[in-house]
Design a protein around this motif. Structure first.
Motif, PDB file in Angstrom:
ATOM      1  N   PRO A  39       4.128 -57.190  11.032  1.00  0.00           N
ATOM      2  CA  PRO A  39       5.008 -57.351   9.860  1.00  0.00           C
ATOM      3  C   PRO A  39       4.253 -57.290   8.533  1.00  0.00           C
ATOM      4  N   VAL A  40       2.936 -57.381   8.599  1.00  0.00           N
ATOM      5  CA  VAL A  40       2.107 -57.306   7.394  1.00  0.00           C
ATOM      6  C   VAL A  40       1.444 -55.937   7.324  1.00  0.00           C
ATOM      7  N   ALA A  41       1.474 -55.293   6.163  1.00  0.00           N
ATOM      8  CA  ALA A  41       0.890 -53.965   6.007  1.00  0.00           C
ATOM      9  C   ALA A  41      -0.620 -54.008   6.221  1.00  0.00           C
ATOM     10  N   ARG A  42      -1.162 -52.918   6.753  1.00  0.00           N
ATOM     11  CA  ARG A  42      -2.590 -52.865   7.053  1.00  0.00           C
ATOM     12  C   ARG A  42      -3.434 -53.052   5.795  1.00  0.00           C
ATOM     13  N   TYR A  43      -3.048 -52.431   4.685  1.00  0.00           N
ATOM     14  CA  TYR A  43      -3.821 -52.566   3.446  1.00  0.00           C
ATOM     15  C   TYR A  43      -3.831 -54.018   2.965  1.00  0.00           C
ATOM     16  N   ASP A  44      -2.723 -54.737   3.172  1.00  0.00           N
ATOM     17  CA  ASP A  44      -2.679 -56.144   2.771  1.00  0.00           C
ATOM     18  C   ASP A  44      -3.618 -56.979   3.635  1.00  0.00           C
ATOM     19  N   LEU A  45      -3.651 -56.684   4.927  1.00  0.00           N
ATOM     20  CA  LEU A  45      -4.581 -57.377   5.822  1.00  0.00           C
ATOM     21  C   LEU A  45      -6.025 -57.097   5.416  1.00  0.00           C
ATOM     22  N   LEU A  46      -6.294 -55.864   5.013  1.00  0.00           N
ATOM     23  CA  LEU A  46      -7.659 -55.503   4.631  1.00  0.00           C
ATOM     24  C   LEU A  46      -8.082 -56.208   3.341  1.00  0.00           C
ATOM     25  N   LEU A  47      -7.131 -56.451   2.435  1.00  0.00           N
ATOM     26  CA  LEU A  47      -7.453 -57.216   1.225  1.00  0.00           C
ATOM     27  C   LEU A  47      -7.869 -58.633   1.608  1.00  0.00           C
ATOM     28  N   LEU A  48      -7.097 -59.265   2.491  1.00  0.00           N
ATOM     29  CA  LEU A  48      -7.443 -60.605   2.953  1.00  0.00           C
ATOM     30  C   LEU A  48      -8.783 -60.599   3.672  1.00  0.00           C
ATOM     31  N   TYR A  49      -9.014 -59.581   4.487  1.00  0.00           N
ATOM     32  CA  TYR A  49     -10.286 -59.466   5.211  1.00  0.00           C
ATOM     33  C   TYR A  49     -11.451 -59.318   4.237  1.00  0.00           C
ATOM     34  N   GLY A  50     -11.273 -58.513   3.198  1.00  0.00           N
ATOM     35  CA  GLY A  50     -12.335 -58.325   2.216  1.00  0.00           C
ATOM     36  C   GLY A  50     -12.675 -59.608   1.479  1.00  0.00           C
ATOM     37  N   VAL A  51     -11.640 -60.399   1.122  1.00  0.00           N
ATOM     38  CA  VAL A  51     -11.878 -61.674   0.444  1.00  0.00           C
ATOM     39  C   VAL A  51     -12.636 -62.625   1.364  1.00  0.00           C
ATOM     40  N   LEU A  52     -12.185 -62.722   2.624  1.00  0.00           N
ATOM     41  CA  LEU A  52     -12.859 -63.602   3.578  1.00  0.00           C
ATOM     42  C   LEU A  52     -14.291 -63.141   3.827  1.00  0.00           C
ATOM     43  N   ALA A  69     -21.289 -62.357  -8.357  1.00  0.00           N
ATOM     44  CA  ALA A  69     -20.722 -62.048  -9.673  1.00  0.00           C
ATOM     45  C   ALA A  69     -20.853 -60.556  -9.972  1.00  0.00           C
ATOM     46  N   VAL A  70     -22.019 -59.982  -9.669  1.00  0.00           N
ATOM     47  CA  VAL A  70     -22.223 -58.549  -9.879  1.00  0.00           C
ATOM     48  C   VAL A  70     -21.304 -57.739  -8.971  1.00  0.00           C
ATOM     49  N   ILE A  71     -21.172 -58.180  -7.715  1.00  0.00           N
ATOM     50  CA  ILE A  71     -20.322 -57.485  -6.752  1.00  0.00           C
ATOM     51  C   ILE A  71     -18.860 -57.524  -7.199  1.00  0.00           C
ATOM     52  N   ALA A  72     -18.432 -58.668  -7.751  1.00  0.00           N
ATOM     53  CA  ALA A  72     -17.063 -58.775  -8.268  1.00  0.00           C
ATOM     54  C   ALA A  72     -16.848 -57.800  -9.426  1.00  0.00           C
ATOM     55  N   ALA A  73     -17.859 -57.642 -10.287  1.00  0.00           N
ATOM     56  CA  ALA A  73     -17.762 -56.683 -11.389  1.00  0.00           C
ATOM     57  C   ALA A  73     -17.666 -55.253 -10.837  1.00  0.00           C
ATOM     58  N   CYS A  74     -18.418 -54.969  -9.773  1.00  0.00           N
ATOM     59  CA  CYS A  74     -18.323 -53.654  -9.118  1.00  0.00           C
ATOM     60  C   CYS A  74     -16.917 -53.422  -8.585  1.00  0.00           C
ATOM     61  N   HIS A  75     -16.308 -54.482  -8.042  1.00  0.00           N
ATOM     62  CA  HIS A  75     -14.939 -54.386  -7.513  1.00  0.00           C
ATOM     63  C   HIS A  75     -13.964 -54.000  -8.622  1.00  0.00           C
ATOM     64  N   LEU A  76     -14.065 -54.668  -9.766  1.00  0.00           N
ATOM     65  CA  LEU A  76     -13.145 -54.397 -10.872  1.00  0.00           C
ATOM     66  C   LEU A  76     -13.349 -52.991 -11.428  1.00  0.00           C
ATOM     67  N   ILE A  77     -14.608 -52.593 -11.606  1.00  0.00           N
ATOM     68  CA  ILE A  77     -14.895 -51.250 -12.105  1.00  0.00           C
ATOM     69  C   ILE A  77     -14.404 -50.204 -11.107  1.00  0.00           C
ATOM     70  N   PRO A 105      -4.234 -49.638  -3.189  1.00  0.00           N
ATOM     71  CA  PRO A 105      -4.257 -51.003  -2.649  1.00  0.00           C
ATOM     72  C   PRO A 105      -5.424 -51.776  -3.238  1.00  0.00           C
ATOM     73  N   LEU A 106      -5.214 -53.044  -3.493  1.00  0.00           N
ATOM     74  CA  LEU A 106      -6.256 -53.838  -4.147  1.00  0.00           C
ATOM     75  C   LEU A 106      -7.524 -53.944  -3.298  1.00  0.00           C
ATOM     76  N   TYR A 107      -7.407 -53.732  -2.000  1.00  0.00           N
ATOM     77  CA  TYR A 107      -8.608 -53.782  -1.173  1.00  0.00           C
ATOM     78  C   TYR A 107      -9.551 -52.625  -1.489  1.00  0.00           C
ATOM     79  N   GLY A 108      -9.041 -51.575  -2.132  1.00  0.00           N
ATOM     80  CA  GLY A 108      -9.873 -50.405  -2.426  1.00  0.00           C
ATOM     81  C   GLY A 108     -11.113 -50.725  -3.241  1.00  0.00           C
TER      82      GLY A 108
END
Length: 265
Positions: A39-52, A69-77, A105-108
């Motif tokens: 029932p949950v989209a794969r991309y949504d699961l991957l976002l949760l997986y990436g955070v964990l 902190a640097v990795i988070a900046a890479c994520h935003l860029i 998807p935000l996991y991208g």
């Protein structure tokens, strides 16, 4: 030959440790494609997986708080990069998801976080020193590289000009690194090229398991064009400049004495 083989294997093991986050991320993408209908989209699961995975990497010591902190900046860029490139049709994420904005998807962004994690871990695990590094030359050049990946859709593509400028900007800059008890060095430009090649290999693996798709892969997977090696070799400079800005660099030719190689006749 025995010593050279041992050093090569040790270098390979160090690189594998540096890629821990990236390997875990791509493995998660591959595993998600094998799951039954949920029932949950794969991309949504991957976002949760990436955070964990990010939290776990911090807790396990894969990444320090400063690295995160640097990795988070890479994520935003990376997300900004994805939003523009997907909108322009460079590639796509064909599946639906709740956490999908502008076709991305935000996991991208974790795909760029993985690159940042690799650079940060390599810096620590291989005790990297930069010798003769010129941040005043590299910072505007890396920014121009990043901007060109957007503007080449409307303006003439300047990547070959930027690649030519990268040579004098990195001339005389060495990356000194440790493999076991020995230290080696290579030109920074060569380091960019090698990382660019292996990112192309990783991109082939990521598209194969469905992380994203280029237009020619929508009807079936095809190898990613070799031209992407050059693109990644340039783009890695953006992550490199971000990480180097928080590290110690030297301006001398040699930062540490190199052990003498014993000659066995």
């Amino acid at each position: 030959m025995h010593h050279a083989l041992r050093q090569l294997l040790l270098f390979g093991w160090q690189q594998a440790r540096c890629c821990a986050f990236a390997v875990a991320l791509v493995a998660g993408v591959a595993a998600s494609g094998l799951l039954p209908q949920l029932p949950v989209a794969r991309y949504d699961l991957l976002l949760l997986y990436g955070v964990l995975l990010t939290v776990l990497a911090l807790r396990l010591g894969w990444d320090t708080a400063r690295d995160t902190a640097v990795i988070a900046a890479c994520h935003l860029i990376g997300l900004l990069f994805e939003l523009v490139k997907v909108r322009l049709g460079s590639w796509s994420y064909p599946e639906d998801a709740v956490t999908k904005i502008g076709g991305v998807p935000l996991y991208g962004g974790f795909l760029y976080s993985a690159v940042g994690s690799y650079v940060c871990r390599a810096w620590r695990l291989m005790s990297i020193d930069l010798i003769g590094y010129r941040p005043r030359a590299m910072l505007p050049l890396a920014a121009a590289v990043y901007v060109n990946f957007f503007t080449h859709h409307w303006l003439p593509d300047a990547r070959w000009v930027l690649a030519a400028l990268m040579l004098p900007a990195t001339a005389g800059t060495w990356v000194e690194y440790a493999v076991g008890q020995r230290r080696y060095r290579m030109p920074l430009a060569l380091g960019f090229t090698l990382v660019g090649f292996f990112l192309w290999v990783a991109e082939n693996a990521a598209t194969y398991v469905g992380a994203w798709s280029y237009p020619d892969q929508l009807d079936g997977w095809q190898p990613v064009s070799l031209m992407k090696v050059g693109a990644w070799s340039l783009l890695i400079s953006v992550t490199f400049v971000m990480v180097a800005g928080r590290r110690r660099v030297t301006t001398t030719l040699v930062s540490r004495p190199f052990p003498q190689v014993r000659s066995d006749r």
